[in-house]
Design an enzyme around this catalytic site. Sequence first.
Site, PDB file in Angstrom:
ATOM      1  N   TRP A  90       0.960  -1.135   0.053  1.00  0.00           N
ATOM      2  CA  TRP A  90      -0.070   0.020  -0.036  1.00  0.00           C
ATOM      3  C   TRP A  90       0.864   1.246  -0.259  1.00  0.00           C
ATOM      4  O   TRP A  90       0.447   2.334  -0.368  1.00  0.00           O
ATOM      5  CB  TRP A  90      -0.858   0.080   1.327  1.00  0.00           C
ATOM      6  CG  TRP A  90      -2.174  -0.847   1.010  1.00  0.00           C
ATOM      7  CD1 TRP A  90      -2.729  -1.518  -0.308  1.00  0.00           C
ATOM      8  CD2 TRP A  90      -3.092  -1.098   2.225  1.00  0.00           C
ATOM      9  NE1 TRP A  90      -3.910  -2.253   0.244  1.00  0.00           N
ATOM     10  CE2 TRP A  90      -3.996  -2.181   1.733  1.00  0.00           C
ATOM     11  CE3 TRP A  90      -2.970  -0.627   3.537  1.00  0.00           C
ATOM     12  CZ2 TRP A  90      -5.085  -2.560   2.327  1.00  0.00           C
ATOM     13  CZ3 TRP A  90      -4.214  -1.211   4.351  1.00  0.00           C
ATOM     14  CH2 TRP A  90      -5.201  -2.148   3.615  1.00  0.00           C
ATOM     15  N   LYS A  91       2.218   1.205   0.086  1.00  0.00           N
ATOM     16  CA  LYS A  91       2.880   2.330   0.219  1.00  0.00           C
ATOM     17  C   LYS A  91       2.489   3.277   1.306  1.00  0.00           C
ATOM     18  O   LYS A  91       1.779   2.749   2.439  1.00  0.00           O
ATOM     19  CB  LYS A  91       3.082   3.001  -1.024  1.00  0.00           C
ATOM     20  CG  LYS A  91       3.626   1.756  -2.050  1.00  0.00           C
ATOM     21  CD  LYS A  91       4.318   2.375  -3.344  1.00  0.00           C
ATOM     22  CE  LYS A  91       4.715   1.111  -4.134  1.00  0.00           C
ATOM     23  NZ  LYS A  91       5.449   1.510  -5.398  1.00  0.00           N
ATOM     24  N   SER A 125       3.858  -2.242 -12.113  1.00  0.00           N
ATOM     25  CA  SER A 125       2.786  -2.244 -12.883  1.00  0.00           C
ATOM     26  C   SER A 125       1.943  -3.279 -13.287  1.00  0.00           C
ATOM     27  O   SER A 125       1.278  -3.622 -14.151  1.00  0.00           O
ATOM     28  CB  SER A 125       3.120  -1.299 -14.230  1.00  0.00           C
ATOM     29  OG  SER A 125       3.322  -0.080 -13.919  1.00  0.00           O
ATOM     30  N   GLY A 139       1.628  -2.557  -6.332  1.00  0.00           N
ATOM     31  CA  GLY A 139       1.444  -1.240  -5.553  1.00  0.00           C
ATOM     32  C   GLY A 139       0.023  -0.777  -5.868  1.00  0.00           C
ATOM     33  O   GLY A 139      -0.934  -1.242  -5.112  1.00  0.00           O
ATOM     34  N   GLY A 140      -0.222   0.052  -6.967  1.00  0.00           N
ATOM     35  CA  GLY A 140      -1.598   0.651  -7.142  1.00  0.00           C
ATOM     36  C   GLY A 140      -2.737  -0.166  -7.279  1.00  0.00           C
ATOM     37  O   GLY A 140      -3.767  -0.082  -6.938  1.00  0.00           O
ATOM     38  N   GLU A 183      12.182   2.631  -3.487  1.00  0.00           N
ATOM     39  CA  GLU A 183      11.658   3.918  -2.900  1.00  0.00           C
ATOM     40  C   GLU A 183      12.416   4.222  -1.539  1.00  0.00           C
ATOM     41  O   GLU A 183      12.896   5.175  -1.438  1.00  0.00           O
ATOM     42  CB  GLU A 183      10.113   4.129  -2.712  1.00  0.00           C
ATOM     43  CG  GLU A 183       9.551   4.026  -3.981  1.00  0.00           C
ATOM     44  CD  GLU A 183       7.966   3.486  -3.929  1.00  0.00           C
ATOM     45  OE1 GLU A 183       7.457   3.280  -3.002  1.00  0.00           O
ATOM     46  OE2 GLU A 183       7.622   3.402  -5.245  1.00  0.00           O
TER      47      GLU A 183
END
Length: 251
Positions: A10-11, A213, A234-235, A97
Amino acid sequence: MRKPIIAGNWKMNKTAAEAQAFVEAVKNAIPSNEAVDSVIGSPTLYLEKMVSDREGTELKVAAQNCYFEDAGAFTGEVSPNALGDLGVDYVIIGHSERREYFHETDEDINKKAHAIFRNGMIPIVCCGETLEQREAGETAEWIKGQITNALKDLTEGQVSELVIAYEPIWAIGTGKSSSAEEADETCGVVRETVRELYNGATADAVRIQYGGSVKPENIAEYMAKSNIDGALVGGASLEAESFLKLLEAVK
Ligand SMILES: O=C[C@H](O)COP(=O)(O)O
């Protein structure tokens, strides 16, 4: 046969209420642990609640980082001992990151991997190259170096248990995913590095994820490849429906 592992990262997203609503929405639809390991990497703030909300379900919980000392005068850091005590299952380390914005080094990542095992959890160790490195033909050498440094002094048993996430930096959050062939080739470099550092049995056991992605529409292409055992997402892990579709595609 390696069990697939799909991990959402989820960052730095979601409020406490949103995290709780997500677990509520997915908890009765998580596939059996025998088919796939389903993991959510939550912000530190919600880990305790996530661990209690997922009780009785097959959902596993990951932290997105931790420090390499168990306790002490390290203001603002997250103790791996405390994470293990909470019941967290995995810790993501070495995400690009964190390497870029927080200057995490290979040496830090290796110390964190030891700390995570010491506290009864499993590391998800990230590696990946920049676009410049890929274009210069340096990917394999770079990845080999990152893996060699990250695994230093880990035992065969530990490496057989851990998860390595290969994430080309240029494919993260850009919508530009690596082709399944390219991803499989580099995940093959990761596996070959483990074979050289350890042995065939360890290389056959270690689980390697592709990340960058990944979404419900393309996950099957990656999972069809022999060196890819899962995805770090992620997204597309932020919405319950999309996360469940990712699990559905691999179970
Ligand atoms: O940890 C997850 C990766 O950074 C991939 O993120 P993404 O799926 O949004 O590209």
